[in-house]
Design a protein around this motif. Structure first.
Motif, PDB file in Angstrom:
ATOM      1  N   ALA A  19       0.839  -1.195   0.000  1.00 38.82           N
ATOM      2  CA  ALA A  19       0.000   0.000   0.000  1.00 38.82           C
ATOM      3  C   ALA A  19       0.880   1.253   0.000  1.00 38.82           C
ATOM      4  O   ALA A  19       0.567   2.251  -0.661  1.00 38.82           O
ATOM      5  N   LEU A  20       1.984   1.175   0.727  1.00 40.17           N
ATOM      6  CA  LEU A  20       2.912   2.303   0.774  1.00 40.17           C
ATOM      7  C   LEU A  20       3.511   2.550  -0.617  1.00 40.17           C
ATOM      8  O   LEU A  20       3.647   3.696  -1.062  1.00 40.17           O
ATOM      9  N   ALA A  21       3.830   1.455  -1.309  1.00 43.94           N
ATOM     10  CA  ALA A  21       4.404   1.587  -2.645  1.00 43.94           C
ATOM     11  C   ALA A  21       3.384   2.172  -3.627  1.00 43.94           C
ATOM     12  O   ALA A  21       3.728   2.941  -4.511  1.00 43.94           O
ATOM     13  N   VAL A  22       2.109   1.785  -3.423  1.00 48.32           N
ATOM     14  CA  VAL A  22       1.051   2.355  -4.271  1.00 48.32           C
ATOM     15  C   VAL A  22       0.949   3.858  -4.024  1.00 48.32           C
ATOM     16  O   VAL A  22       0.903   4.659  -4.965  1.00 48.32           O
ATOM     17  N   LEU A  23       0.956   4.224  -2.727  1.00 53.43           N
ATOM     18  CA  LEU A  23       0.883   5.646  -2.375  1.00 53.43           C
ATOM     19  C   LEU A  23       2.067   6.400  -2.980  1.00 53.43           C
ATOM     20  O   LEU A  23       1.929   7.501  -3.517  1.00 53.43           O
ATOM     21  N   GLU A  24       3.230   5.774  -2.910  1.00 47.98           N
ATOM     22  CA  GLU A  24       4.441   6.400  -3.448  1.00 47.98           C
ATOM     23  C   GLU A  24       4.307   6.648  -4.951  1.00 47.98           C
ATOM     24  O   GLU A  24       4.629   7.728  -5.445  1.00 47.98           O
ATOM     25  N   TYR A  25       3.790   5.636  -5.642  1.00 44.96           N
ATOM     26  CA  TYR A  25       3.658   5.807  -7.090  1.00 44.96           C
ATOM     27  C   TYR A  25       2.672   6.921  -7.412  1.00 44.96           C
ATOM     28  O   TYR A  25       2.920   7.772  -8.270  1.00 44.96           O
ATOM     29  N   LEU A  26       1.552   6.942  -6.682  1.00 43.54           N
ATOM     30  CA  LEU A  26       0.536   7.963  -6.957  1.00 43.54           C
ATOM     31  C   LEU A  26       1.065   9.367  -6.640  1.00 43.54           C
ATOM     32  O   LEU A  26       0.829  10.315  -7.374  1.00 43.54           O
ATOM     33  N   MET A  27       1.814   9.465  -5.525  1.00 40.29           N
ATOM     34  CA  MET A  27       2.300  10.789  -5.120  1.00 40.29           C
ATOM     35  C   MET A  27       3.416  11.296  -6.027  1.00 40.29           C
ATOM     36  O   MET A  27       3.615  12.502  -6.153  1.00 40.29           O
ATOM     37  N   THR A  28       4.166  10.381  -6.642  1.00 41.61           N
ATOM     38  CA  THR A  28       5.205  10.844  -7.566  1.00 41.61           C
ATOM     39  C   THR A  28       4.624  11.078  -8.964  1.00 41.61           C
ATOM     40  O   THR A  28       5.313  11.552  -9.853  1.00 41.61           O
ATOM     41  N   HIS A  29       3.349  10.700  -9.145  1.00 38.98           N
ATOM     42  CA  HIS A  29       2.686  10.966 -10.428  1.00 38.98           C
ATOM     43  C   HIS A  29       1.379  11.698 -10.182  1.00 38.98           C
ATOM     44  O   HIS A  29       0.314  11.231 -10.574  1.00 38.98           O
ATOM     45  N   PRO A  30       1.446  12.863  -9.523  1.00 38.69           N
ATOM     46  CA  PRO A  30       0.207  13.539  -9.146  1.00 38.69           C
ATOM     47  C   PRO A  30      -0.554  14.043 -10.371  1.00 38.69           C
ATOM     48  O   PRO A  30       0.052  14.283 -11.422  1.00 38.69           O
ATOM     49  N   ASP A  31      -1.850  14.146 -10.206  1.00 38.60           N
ATOM     50  CA  ASP A  31      -2.711  14.686 -11.243  1.00 38.60           C
ATOM     51  C   ASP A  31      -2.596  13.895 -12.555  1.00 38.60           C
ATOM     52  O   ASP A  31      -2.728  14.453 -13.631  1.00 38.60           O
ATOM     53  N   GLU A  32      -2.296  12.608 -12.433  1.00 42.85           N
ATOM     54  CA  GLU A  32      -2.163  11.795 -13.623  1.00 42.85           C
ATOM     55  C   GLU A  32      -3.097  10.601 -13.474  1.00 42.85           C
ATOM     56  O   GLU A  32      -3.181  10.008 -12.412  1.00 42.85           O
ATOM     57  N   ALA A  33      -3.801  10.277 -14.561  1.00 41.80           N
ATOM     58  CA  ALA A  33      -4.666   9.094 -14.509  1.00 41.80           C
ATOM     59  C   ALA A  33      -3.788   7.855 -14.566  1.00 41.80           C
ATOM     60  O   ALA A  33      -3.146   7.591 -15.568  1.00 41.80           O
ATOM     61  N   VAL A  34      -3.727   7.135 -13.443  1.00 40.22           N
ATOM     62  CA  VAL A  34      -2.882   5.942 -13.386  1.00 40.22           C
ATOM     63  C   VAL A  34      -3.788   4.714 -13.483  1.00 40.22           C
ATOM     64  O   VAL A  34      -4.648   4.512 -12.628  1.00 40.22           O
ATOM     65  N   THR A  35      -3.584   3.903 -14.504  1.00 44.34           N
ATOM     66  CA  THR A  35      -4.438   2.719 -14.663  1.00 44.34           C
ATOM     67  C   THR A  35      -4.024   1.648 -13.658  1.00 44.34           C
ATOM     68  O   THR A  35      -2.911   1.651 -13.139  1.00 44.34           O
ATOM     69  N   GLU A  37     -11.030   3.858 -15.775  1.00 40.32           N
ATOM     70  CA  GLU A  37      -9.675   4.302 -16.109  1.00 40.32           C
ATOM     71  C   GLU A  37      -8.651   3.884 -15.062  1.00 40.32           C
ATOM     72  O   GLU A  37      -7.654   3.263 -15.370  1.00 40.32           O
ATOM     73  N   GLY A  38      -8.917   4.282 -13.831  1.00 36.02           N
ATOM     74  CA  GLY A  38      -7.949   3.968 -12.783  1.00 36.02           C
ATOM     75  C   GLY A  38      -8.059   4.969 -11.638  1.00 36.02           C
ATOM     76  O   GLY A  38      -9.159   5.273 -11.191  1.00 36.02           O
ATOM     77  N   TYR A  39      -6.918   5.440 -11.204  1.00 32.05           N
ATOM     78  CA  TYR A  39      -6.904   6.337 -10.053  1.00 32.05           C
ATOM     79  C   TYR A  39      -6.083   7.588 -10.356  1.00 32.05           C
ATOM     80  O   TYR A  39      -5.228   7.600 -11.252  1.00 32.05           O
ATOM     81  N   ARG A  40      -6.354   8.625  -9.567  1.00 34.74           N
ATOM     82  CA  ARG A  40      -5.570   9.850  -9.732  1.00 34.74           C
ATOM     83  C   ARG A  40      -5.355  10.486  -8.367  1.00 34.74           C
ATOM     84  O   ARG A  40      -6.282  10.583  -7.558  1.00 34.74           O
ATOM     85  N   PHE A  41      -4.096  10.899  -8.127  1.00 28.65           N
ATOM     86  CA  PHE A  41      -3.803  11.624  -6.894  1.00 28.65           C
ATOM     87  C   PHE A  41      -4.126  13.083  -7.155  1.00 28.65           C
ATOM     88  O   PHE A  41      -3.469  13.728  -7.982  1.00 28.65           O
ATOM     89  N   VAL A  42      -5.137  13.618  -6.463  1.00 31.52           N
ATOM     90  CA  VAL A  42      -5.648  14.932  -6.847  1.00 31.52           C
ATOM     91  C   VAL A  42      -5.010  16.095  -6.091  1.00 31.52           C
ATOM     92  O   VAL A  42      -5.024  17.221  -6.569  1.00 31.52           O
ATOM     93  N   ALA A  43      -4.436  15.833  -4.904  1.00 29.58           N
ATOM     94  CA  ALA A  43      -3.887  16.941  -4.120  1.00 29.58           C
ATOM     95  C   ALA A  43      -2.515  17.357  -4.665  1.00 29.58           C
ATOM     96  O   ALA A  43      -1.858  16.592  -5.364  1.00 29.58           O
ATOM     97  N   ASP A  44      -2.096  18.579  -4.336  1.00 26.19           N
ATOM     98  CA  ASP A  44      -0.771  19.057  -4.744  1.00 26.19           C
ATOM     99  C   ASP A  44       0.305  18.312  -3.970  1.00 26.19           C
ATOM    100  O   ASP A  44       0.139  18.039  -2.784  1.00 26.19           O
ATOM    101  N   VAL A  45       1.415  18.010  -4.639  1.00 25.21           N
ATOM    102  CA  VAL A  45       2.510  17.311  -3.965  1.00 25.21           C
ATOM    103  C   VAL A  45       3.779  18.149  -4.052  1.00 25.21           C
ATOM    104  O   VAL A  45       4.093  18.719  -5.102  1.00 25.21           O
ATOM    105  N   HIS A  46       4.472  18.260  -2.912  1.00 32.05           N
ATOM    106  CA  HIS A  46       5.766  18.947  -2.911  1.00 32.05           C
ATOM    107  C   HIS A  46       6.857  17.967  -2.538  1.00 32.05           C
ATOM    108  O   HIS A  46       6.653  17.099  -1.703  1.00 32.05           O
ATOM    109  N   GLY A  47       7.995  18.137  -3.169  1.00 33.87           N
ATOM    110  CA  GLY A  47       9.105  17.239  -2.882  1.00 33.87           C
ATOM    111  C   GLY A  47      10.249  17.979  -2.215  1.00 33.87           C
ATOM    112  O   GLY A  47      10.463  19.164  -2.454  1.00 33.87           O
ATOM    113  N   GLU A  48      10.965  17.291  -1.334  1.00 32.01           N
ATOM    114  CA  GLU A  48      12.147  17.862  -0.674  1.00 32.01           C
ATOM    115  C   GLU A  48      13.286  16.867  -0.749  1.00 32.01           C
ATOM    116  O   GLU A  48      13.068  15.671  -0.688  1.00 32.01           O
ATOM    117  N   GLY A  49      14.482  17.417  -0.785  1.00 32.92           N
ATOM    118  CA  GLY A  49      15.685  16.562  -0.680  1.00 32.92           C
ATOM    119  C   GLY A  49      15.956  15.738  -1.908  1.00 32.92           C
ATOM    120  O   GLY A  49      15.140  15.546  -2.750  1.00 32.92           O
TER     121      GLY A  49
END
Lengths: 318, 239
Positions: B164-180, B227-239
């Motif tokens: 589940a963590l890996a799924v979250l990671e993929y979604l958060m690194t691909h925000p606002d994208e329709a992920v099948t 279609e799939g899923y989409r991470f809709v919130a804004d994501v910021h990256g650090e480091g």
């Protein structure tokens, strides 16, 4: 010096080994000579015991003992070596068998692809061209499926298993629904029976995704090898020690001489020829169940009442 | 993007592959530059400033991973797609260090490659590190520490399975994208099978429970029917 070092020495330097064996004997002879030359017999004893003679007999005895021990060790060693050689031979045979089957599995789609490409180049009508392209696509699809399953199989040994409680009834329902949602099986009936009395079904510990894959493979197989009129049933119960999952069908059954081979990688039984599949599905099932500390069994009848039952036994969570 | 047609640097040592992929990508409206080894890819990436790099992993002279690592070390943040698969945790940490923007496993469907290229280009912020190379991802009160493999919501650690963590990671690194679902299966699980899409849904349900995210009014993960899923919130990256 450990036992193993001694063994190695015996094999590498037989002269040293002989010397070692006869050392007590030599010492005995030496002692007996020395005693006769320099020492007087012991006068205290009625039967005069020659000290040299005692030393000689003792040495002889010790030498015999050592010889017996060494022979035993050598025999054990050669037995172990034979066992290793045998298992190496079996591994090698398995490898060759696997490569031969793989060769066969790749040959078919490649032949289809080649023929399709010739047709694309030489065809006269658009219809023919479309058909050739369709065939090429299917051949590629078959190879991709084979490759994907090979990868799953090699991955199983490498990736760590998730160990979390898995609700089996829910999982079975999901996989039955998934198989029935395929276009080919939409009209098929699958009975799902889950024992509920006397207590709720206990969870098993394991990797849900892998267990799902194993169950799915078996349900899909059961549907694949039966036709519309034949029944498929999935049932689960707990027998105190294990959770038993059975996937049963009333299909044509598996010939007895094939039963022991169907879990082998890329093995295809007589019934399975011409039916789509990578030939790795059952190998995957067995590997997954093994990784969970369980067992896979199959029984099958070709005479009435015919059918096949695959049984998975998974240890219950303590 | 300053050029009208984005320039793609395609590095693969198999002439059959590039020979078929290049015309395909050109038809799709890209300029394509082809190199056959990592060293040339490294040089061309610095001299020609492509908009996107596609790197095969196994290549002569310098492999794709090493090429990418050296590019990132010299502060070249050109979006990059690596033609391999992200495997288990250790490999994933390695992948993070490499800083590839996406991964695609051979044998891929060329249309899938095209979809990845478009998504990566859309997400790219020229000259900047991408989210894929960030150690810490935050989105409102949700944060994901990719190095420690930990996620927290409003400072409260989330109890998530590694998948589940890996799924979250993929979604958060691909925000606002329709992920099948298929894409998630390939990127996170590494394999696909007909019932796999249900497997994805199960993990998504777990993830939503943990995030306290209502599918009908999603703050984070939106379901796109069919279609799939989409991470809709804004994501910021650090480091």
């Amino acid at each position: 010096m450990g036992k193993d070092d001694l063994n190695r020495l015996m094999i590498k330097k037989p002269w040293f080994y002989l010397l070692l064996l006869s050392l007590p004997l030599l010492l005995g002879v030496l002692a007996s000579v020395l005693a006769q030359v320099f020492w007087q017999p012991v006068p205290l004893l009625v039967f005069r015991i020659d000290i040299g003679m005692v030393a000689f007999v003792f040495g002889l005895f010790l030498s015999l003992l050592l010889a017996a021990f060494a022979t035993g060790m050598r025999r054990k060693e050669s037995q172990a070596q034979r066992a290793i050689a045998e298992s190496q031979r079996q591994t090698e045979e398995g490898r060759i068998r696997f490569l031969r089957r793989l060769d066969h599995e790749i040959k078919n789609p490649l032949t289809a692809l080649r023929a399709a490409l010739v047709n694309v180049r030489e065809c006269k009508t658009e219809d023919e061209r479309q058909r050739a392209i369709g065939n090429a696509g299917r051949a590629v699809g078959n190879m991709i499926r084979l490759l994907a399953d090979l990868r799953k199989l090699s991955d199983l040994g490498e990736r760590p298993l998730e160990r979390l409680p898995v609700e089996v009834p829910e999982l079975l329902q999901e996989m039955v629904d998934a198989a029935k949602s395929l276009p080919a099986y939409q009209r098929r009936e699958v009975n799902l029976l889950i024992s509920k009395v006397p207590s709720p079904f206990p969870p098993v510990t394991g990797d849900r995704d892998l267990l799902a894959l194993a169950v799915y493979n078996l349900v899909e197989n059961a549907l694949k090898f039966t036709s519309g009129e034949e029944a498929v049933e999935v049932r689960a119960l707990e027998d105190g020690r294990a959770i038993v999952i059975e996937i049963a069908d009333s299909g044509p059954g598996i010939p007895p001489d094939e039963l022991s081979k169907i879990f082998e990688e890329l093995y295809r039984g007589a019934n399975a020829r011409g039916i789509e599949g990578s030939g790795l599905g059952l190998a995957l099932v067995q590997r997954i169940v093994e990784l969970h500390g369980g067992q896979t069994e199959v029984r099958s009848r070709q005479d009435e009442p015919r059918g096949t039952v695959f049984t998975l036994r998974l240890p219950v969570r303590k | 993007m300053s050029r009208q047609n984005p320039l793609i640097l395609l590095a693969d040592d198999d002439p059959n592959i590039v020979d078929s992929l290049a015309p395909f990508l050109e038809r799709a409206g890209f300029h394509v530059m082809i190199v056959a080894d990592g060293q040339s890819a490294f040089e061309k990436a610095q001299s020609h400033h492509p908009d996107l790099i596609i790197l095969d992993v196994l290549m002569p002279r310098m492999d794709g991973r090493e090429t990418l690592r050296r590019l990132r070390q010299t502060n070249v943040w050109t979006p990059t797609i690596l033609l391999t698969q992200v495997g288990e945790a250790s490999e994933r940490a390695l992948a993070l260090e490499e800083g590839a923007d996406d991964y695609l496993n051979k044998p891929f469907d060329p249309h899938e490659l095209l979809a990845r290229i478009r998504a990566v280009l859309r997400r790219a912020r020229p000259g900047q590190r991408s989210l894929s190379a960030a150690w810490l991802l935050t989105s409102t009160e949700l944060s994901l520490d990719r190095r420690a493999r930990r996620a927290s919501l409003s400072g409260q650690a989330l109890d998530l399975t590694p998948k589940a963590l890996a799924v979250l990671e993929y979604l958060m690194t691909h925000p606002d994208e329709a992920v099948t679902r298929e894409r998630l299966l390939e990127a996170v699980w590494g394999w696909e099978y007909p019932a796999g899409t249900r497997t994805v849904d199960t993990r998504m349900a777990e993830l939503r429970r943990a995030l306290d995210d209502d599918p009908s009014q999603p703050r984070f993960i939106e379901t796109l029917p069919g279609e799939g899923y989409r991470f809709v919130a804004d994501v910021h990256g650090e480091g």
